[in-house]
Design a protein around this motif. Sequence first.
Motif, short mmCIF file in Angstrom:
data_model
loop_
_atom_site.label_atom_id
_atom_site.label_comp_id
_atom_site.label_asym_id
_atom_site.label_seq_id
_atom_site.Cartn_x
_atom_site.Cartn_y
_atom_site.Cartn_z
N ARG A 274 -5.07 1.68 13.09
CA ARG A 274 -4.54 2.39 11.93
C ARG A 274 -3.49 1.52 11.20
O ARG A 274 -3.41 1.49 10.00
CB ARG A 274 -3.88 3.63 12.44
N ALA B 182 0.83 -1.20 0.00
CA ALA B 182 0.00 0.00 0.00
C ALA B 182 0.86 1.25 0.00
O ALA B 182 0.62 2.18 -0.77
CB ALA B 182 -0.91 0.00 1.22
N TRP B 183 1.89 1.26 0.84
CA TRP B 183 2.74 2.45 0.92
C TRP B 183 3.44 2.70 -0.40
O TRP B 183 3.53 3.83 -0.86
CB TRP B 183 3.76 2.30 2.05
N ILE B 184 3.92 1.61 -1.01
CA ILE B 184 4.63 1.77 -2.27
C ILE B 184 3.70 2.31 -3.34
O ILE B 184 4.10 3.07 -4.21
CB ILE B 184 5.29 0.43 -2.68
N GLN B 185 2.43 1.93 -3.27
CA GLN B 185 1.48 2.38 -4.29
C GLN B 185 0.68 3.59 -3.84
O GLN B 185 -0.41 3.84 -4.35
CB GLN B 185 0.54 1.23 -4.63
N ASN B 186 1.18 4.34 -2.86
CA ASN B 186 0.52 5.54 -2.34
C ASN B 186 -0.90 5.26 -1.83
O ASN B 186 -1.79 6.08 -2.01
CB ASN B 186 0.46 6.65 -3.39
N ARG B 187 -1.09 4.10 -1.24
CA ARG B 187 -2.40 3.79 -0.66
C ARG B 187 -2.27 3.77 0.85
O ARG B 187 -1.22 4.08 1.40
CB ARG B 187 -2.90 2.43 -1.17
N VAL B 188 -3.35 3.36 1.51
CA VAL B 188 -3.36 3.36 2.97
C VAL B 188 -3.16 1.95 3.53
O VAL B 188 -2.46 1.75 4.51
CB VAL B 188 -4.68 3.94 3.50
N TRP C 244 6.94 -5.79 -4.91
CA TRP C 244 6.11 -4.70 -5.40
C TRP C 244 6.86 -3.79 -6.33
O TRP C 244 6.44 -2.67 -6.59
CB TRP C 244 5.51 -3.95 -4.22
N MET C 245 8.02 -4.23 -6.81
CA MET C 245 8.78 -3.37 -7.67
C MET C 245 9.01 -4.01 -9.02
O MET C 245 9.14 -3.33 -10.02
CB MET C 245 10.10 -3.10 -6.96
N ASN D 267 -6.74 -0.72 7.54
CA ASN D 267 -6.70 0.15 8.71
C ASN D 267 -8.04 0.23 9.43
O ASN D 267 -8.31 1.19 10.11
CB ASN D 267 -6.23 1.55 8.33
N TRP E 111 9.44 -5.93 -0.47
CA TRP E 111 9.79 -4.73 -1.24
C TRP E 111 10.03 -5.10 -2.70
O TRP E 111 9.47 -4.48 -3.62
CB TRP E 111 11.03 -4.13 -0.59
#
Lengths: 354, 185
Positions: A64, A36-42, A316-317, A45, A313
């Motif tokens: 959260r 989620a962080w890598i894809q600008n998501r949340v 997701w790349m 939560n 990591w």
Amino acid sequence: MNWTFIIFSLVKIAIVIGVVQGLVAYSVLAERKISAWIQNRVGPNRTAPPFAKYIPIVGPALIRLGMFQPLADGLKFLLKEDFTPGGVRKVYFWLAPAIAIIPAMLTVAVIPFGSTMGGQQMVIADLNVGILYTFGIVSLGVYGIVLAGYAANSKYPFFGGIRSSAQMISYEISMGMSVIPVLMIVGNLNLSSIIGWQATNGWLVLYSPVSFFIFLIASFAETNRLPFDLPEAETELVGGYHTEYGSMKFALFFLGEYSNMIASGGMMVTLFFGGWTLPFWGLDHAATGIGMGFVHILIFLVKMLLFMALFIWVRWMFPRFRYDQLMDLGWRRFLPLALANILITAVVLYLKVK
Amino acid sequence: MIVDRRPLNFWERLYLPAIIGGLKVTVRHAFDTLFRHKVVTMEYPEQKWTVPVNYRGAPYLVKDQEGSTKCVSCQLCEFVCPPKAIRITPPAASKLVADRPNAEKMPLEFEINMLRCIFCGFCQEVCPEEAIFLQKDYSLTGLSRKELVYNKEKLLALGGTEGGIQKWKNKLEEAKSQENFPVKV
């Protein structure tokens, strides 16, 4: 056979299995969060038991971070209908998930996860053939997947199974070859003595970085992680070998995959990054007290979790390799490289002895 | 067309620079998400879309500036409603009088079944009293079918006030002045 040995072994087995399964659950969460962080998501939560939000400060923060998500996921898998599709080969269909997860759990047995604690060595089985055992067990892991592909009696799982067998057999060879220089340098197959050697002489990644590099990439392939996740390529094969599986049987494949990741992370830490040792603050010799024992276990876990983070990591790349590229990389790049590595290490060692 | 395929140079063949480039991109995105709050997710119940002015959401009844019901129970909206979502009970026998001066009637009950409603806006268009408007609510939820049949009370509460013409307000004076026509000396 003395009773204390048996009792302590059973306790260690119970604790290790518990910890590994817990780590698996939370690494699934980590996977979802990091992706989620890598894809600008949340990321997850929301899930929480009703009382959680009344805990001051900590409660909302945990919600959260999705800390209760694995509990909900586990519960969901347990309570789902255990459906067996009509056309499957029943015996193998039921056998495959178990065969997928057992080797993953067995691999952990030889990995020393700490020094000593209350006079007990923090490893379930301190085998003299540690690495050979690991490779033997890891190569069994492919049977679960192949059997699942065969049992489903449907074409996409079958493709998945076939691909995975070819892939795992290919990469096992370069994986095995990549470790040989390590064994030549240390001169011992026992994982505890490999850690001991690293404590006095420095981490093996410095002596044989090529080995580490090949081992790392081969373990991506062995655990069916993303650059090499051809057996379960969603876009090509629906879900690959576990297309026909649902509920807890699917969850077992999932657990197997993540346990494999944990095991290979542990193997890399043990073989190349000094296991439970750190080269400073006198953390490199076996603990005397219980506190130090805990610190050593903690060091090992932190190192292993860093590898888990790397696994996630990278997933997701990277785009997926094409099948022929995968085979090309395995056979025509890594195998010669591993062989050359063995040769060069041997020559250097010979010159040193002389 | 022949595509010119340039042979890869040594670094490109090694893949490693590309891999490191990829890792940098993903780390940058993770950093942006974690520390600079560049999140594309809209966390729905807490954050909602701001809908455009002409958005057609759920139809609600409105009150005029003086807080009285505008609907006069003419039943045009009930008639025009394509999915038959509106159901009006006229005052008829109950002798319910309108809560504003000079209006003849107001509905005894006015129900909109939000499960049937298709948000077409015909009711708003047809209403001679400007008493019903499609508003901006788009997520109507309930635990039962019954709960989603909104009654008059609920519709008026949700609708709020909508000013505009007050057709009936000066009706009495107008009538009187008309009766007085032609002006007697």
